[in-house]
Design an enzyme around this catalytic site. Structure first.
Site, PDB file in Angstrom:
ATOM      1  N   ASP A 124      -8.199  -5.373  -6.758  1.00  0.00           N
ATOM      2  CA  ASP A 124      -7.975  -4.145  -5.983  1.00  0.00           C
ATOM      3  C   ASP A 124      -8.175  -2.949  -6.894  1.00  0.00           C
ATOM      4  O   ASP A 124      -7.499  -2.822  -7.920  1.00  0.00           O
ATOM      5  CB  ASP A 124      -6.552  -4.162  -5.407  1.00  0.00           C
ATOM      6  CG  ASP A 124      -6.163  -2.852  -4.738  1.00  0.00           C
ATOM      7  OD1 ASP A 124      -7.064  -2.046  -4.424  1.00  0.00           O
ATOM      8  OD2 ASP A 124      -4.961  -2.646  -4.511  1.00  0.00           O
ATOM      9  N   HIS A 144      -6.824  -5.536  -1.735  1.00  0.00           N
ATOM     10  CA  HIS A 144      -5.865  -4.607  -1.144  1.00  0.00           C
ATOM     11  C   HIS A 144      -5.777  -4.895   0.366  1.00  0.00           C
ATOM     12  O   HIS A 144      -6.656  -4.510   1.118  1.00  0.00           O
ATOM     13  CB  HIS A 144      -6.330  -3.162  -1.368  1.00  0.00           C
ATOM     14  CG  HIS A 144      -5.295  -2.131  -1.046  1.00  0.00           C
ATOM     15  ND1 HIS A 144      -4.443  -1.639  -2.000  1.00  0.00           N
ATOM     16  CD2 HIS A 144      -4.956  -1.499   0.097  1.00  0.00           C
ATOM     17  CE1 HIS A 144      -3.636  -0.743  -1.452  1.00  0.00           C
ATOM     18  NE2 HIS A 144      -3.938  -0.638  -0.180  1.00  0.00           N
ATOM     19  N   SER A 198       0.833  -1.196   0.000  1.00  0.00           N
ATOM     20  CA  SER A 198       0.000   0.000   0.000  1.00  0.00           C
ATOM     21  C   SER A 198       0.878   1.261   0.000  1.00  0.00           C
ATOM     22  O   SER A 198       1.766   1.380  -0.852  1.00  0.00           O
ATOM     23  CB  SER A 198      -0.957  -0.033   1.192  1.00  0.00           C
ATOM     24  OG  SER A 198      -1.957   0.945   1.059  1.00  0.00           O
TER      25      SER A 198
END
Length: 502
Positions: free
Chosen positions: A393, A450, A172
């Site tokens: 994602d 994610h 991330s």
């Protein structure tokens, strides 16, 4: 080398504390792995006290790689990566309550094959804190320098890991931080800073890399995934010129097109587009996830003040369960949390850092909008990179990642093809090289969100092991049908569908 390290024990003045953790509240019996926790002081006068969890490899700690792992945010705790992504234990929601979260071991931890430092950074994340208000003020570049300082001091304190292959990993928003830290390590080695680090490369998952490009890729991704019609997509593309982040307020056609996009996507879960959007009225959400570095009761949570667990579980509930666990007095004692942290509430992600863009005086400044140039620079070094995305994602889509990788203009040695786990397609992969010393493996994780390991832990562990072993995902698929051949060639055995070193 050892003499130089001895001298550094005097020259590096960080306040270090480390403890072996034998048991954890919520998990019966002794831990079946070696867990160490501690603080290392960094920055001016060691004002920033950075907390870490270190788990030795369950394989061969002496020879297995050492990896420092960062969680995104900025301002999110590394306990998130440990508990929900690549670590050896998590919360058993089926039998847990907020008053008494129950832990369970997981079989697909990356610590099967690597020594991993899970670092809470910057100060204000997880159990890390600063001794003065001024020390909470930081940015991407300063945070990376302090993480590098932490790693130097940690290695001085753990000299037996100096010769292990070193990797920097994260996911991330750590897609920004990891390249910055890797560059600090290369710079330090080049000017002769001690200890010299045996840096081999890095791994980034669902990585924020170019904030503008990442955001602008969401609409093309949504179109490819049949969330937008051809007409809506073409209208947005033509009227906005492919720019959806910094929109001209006078461009009414673009704004109108984006309103149509928003209507299509407003009830889509961006982290994993196949999962339902959580209904906040039917979850265990409470005030636990809000912190402004305020006072918190030193004792365990009062069950009367905590909402009871609802029957329908929402993935977002992990924030509340983890906070309930981490704020217990017995948990803090087991982890040897500094007394200075007693009056601070732990949260999974510190909103005062993460939402800094909306604050008048932010404590964290995101001052590096793109690290594509860093990745391009690493292609001229002796370096191995693993980059992966969960392919469902929408926050940081596989399209965004492929776009910046392709901009590096690296030679492709292994073009787009499937990779397999248990003879099933686990995703798709490509391999890039630049001479004999640099390689980059890109992989999608089919069905992953994610971030990918939270949704597909078995597949991601397979991916990680294969990358560490021989830098390709194809070879292990070819030999996995023949276990007798696999053992002598790779010095490994098959256990629970993953490769485990002897």
């Amino acid at each position: 080398m050892l003499f130089a390290v001895f001298l550094l024990l005097v020259s590096l003045d960080g306040i270090k504390s480390q403890f072996l953790v034998k048991t954890l509240p919520g998990l019966d019996g002794d831990l079946p792995f070696t867990l160490e926790t501690g603080y290392i002081g960094v920055g001016a006068s060691d004002d920033e006290q950075l907390f870490y969890y270190f788990i030795e490899s369950e394989g061969n700690p002496k020879d297995d790689p050492l990896m420092i792992w960062l969680t995104g945010g900025p301002g999110c705790t590394s306990l998130s990566g440990l508990m929900f992504e690549i670590g050896p234990f998590t919360i058993n929601y089926a039998i847990s309550t907020l008053e008494e979260p129950i832990l369970e071991l997981v079989p697909y931890s990356w610590t099967k094959v690597a020594n991993i430092i899970f670092l809470d950074q910057p100060a204000g994340s997880g159990f890390s804190y600063a001794k003065s208000p001024e020390s909470y003020i930081t940015n991407d570049t300063l945070s990376a320098k302090l993480a590098y300082s932490f790693l130097r001091k940690w290695l001085v304190d753990h000299p037996k890991f100096l010769s292990n292959p070193l990797y920097v990993g994260g996911d991330s928003y750590s897609g920004i931080m990891v390249p910055l830290i890797v560059q600090e390590i290369y710079n330090g080695n080049e000017i002769g800073e001690e200890p010299q680090m045996n840096i081999k490369g890095y791994a980034v998952g669902n990585p924020v890399t170019d904030t503008s490009g990442d955001y602008n890729s969401r609409i093309p991704f949504a179109h490819r995934m049949a969330l937008l019609s051809d007409a809506i997509y073409q209208s947005a593309k033509e009227n906005c010129g492919g720019e959806y982040l910094n929109v001209d307020p006078n461009n009414s056609l673009c704004i109108h097109a984006l309103q149509a996009v928003d209507k299509c996507l407003e009830r889509i879960n961006s982290a994993q587009i196949l999962e339902p959007v959580c209904d906040t009225s039917n979850t265990v959400r409470s005030n636990l996830s809000r912190r402004e570095l305020r006072v918190f009761d030193k004792t365990s949570l009062d069950a009367r003040l905590v909402p009871q667990v609802q029957k329908r579980w929402c993935r977002d509930d992990k924030d509340e369960y983890t906070a309930a666990w981490a704020n217990r007095k017995d948990v803090r004692e087991a982890l040897h949390i500094h007394e200075e942290f007693n009056n601070i509430e732990w949260v999974r992600c510190n909103k005062s850092i993460q939402d800094s863009s909306s604050m008048e005086n932010p404590s964290y400044t995101c001052n590096v909008p793109s690290v594509v140039g860093y990745h391009r620079h690493f292609a001229d070094k002796k370096c191995r990179a693993l980059v992966y995305n969960g392919d469902h994602d929408m926050l940081v889509s596989y399209l965004a990642t492929l776009n910046w990788i392709q901009s590096l203009n690296l030679p492709v040695i292994d073009d787009w093809r499937p990779w397999f786990v248990d003879e099933q397609v686990a995703g798709y992969t490509m391999k890039y090289i630049n001479g004999a010393d640099y390689s980059l493996i890109y992989a999608t994780v089919k069905g992953g969100g994610h971030t990918a390991p939270e949704y597909k832990p078995k597949e991601c562990l397979n991916m990680f092991i294969r990358w560490l072993a021989d830098d390709t995902l194809r070879k292990w698929w070819m030999v996995s049908h023949d276990q007798e051949k696999l053992v002598p060639q790779e010095s490994a055995r098959v256990s629970q569908g993953v490769m485990v070193r002897r």
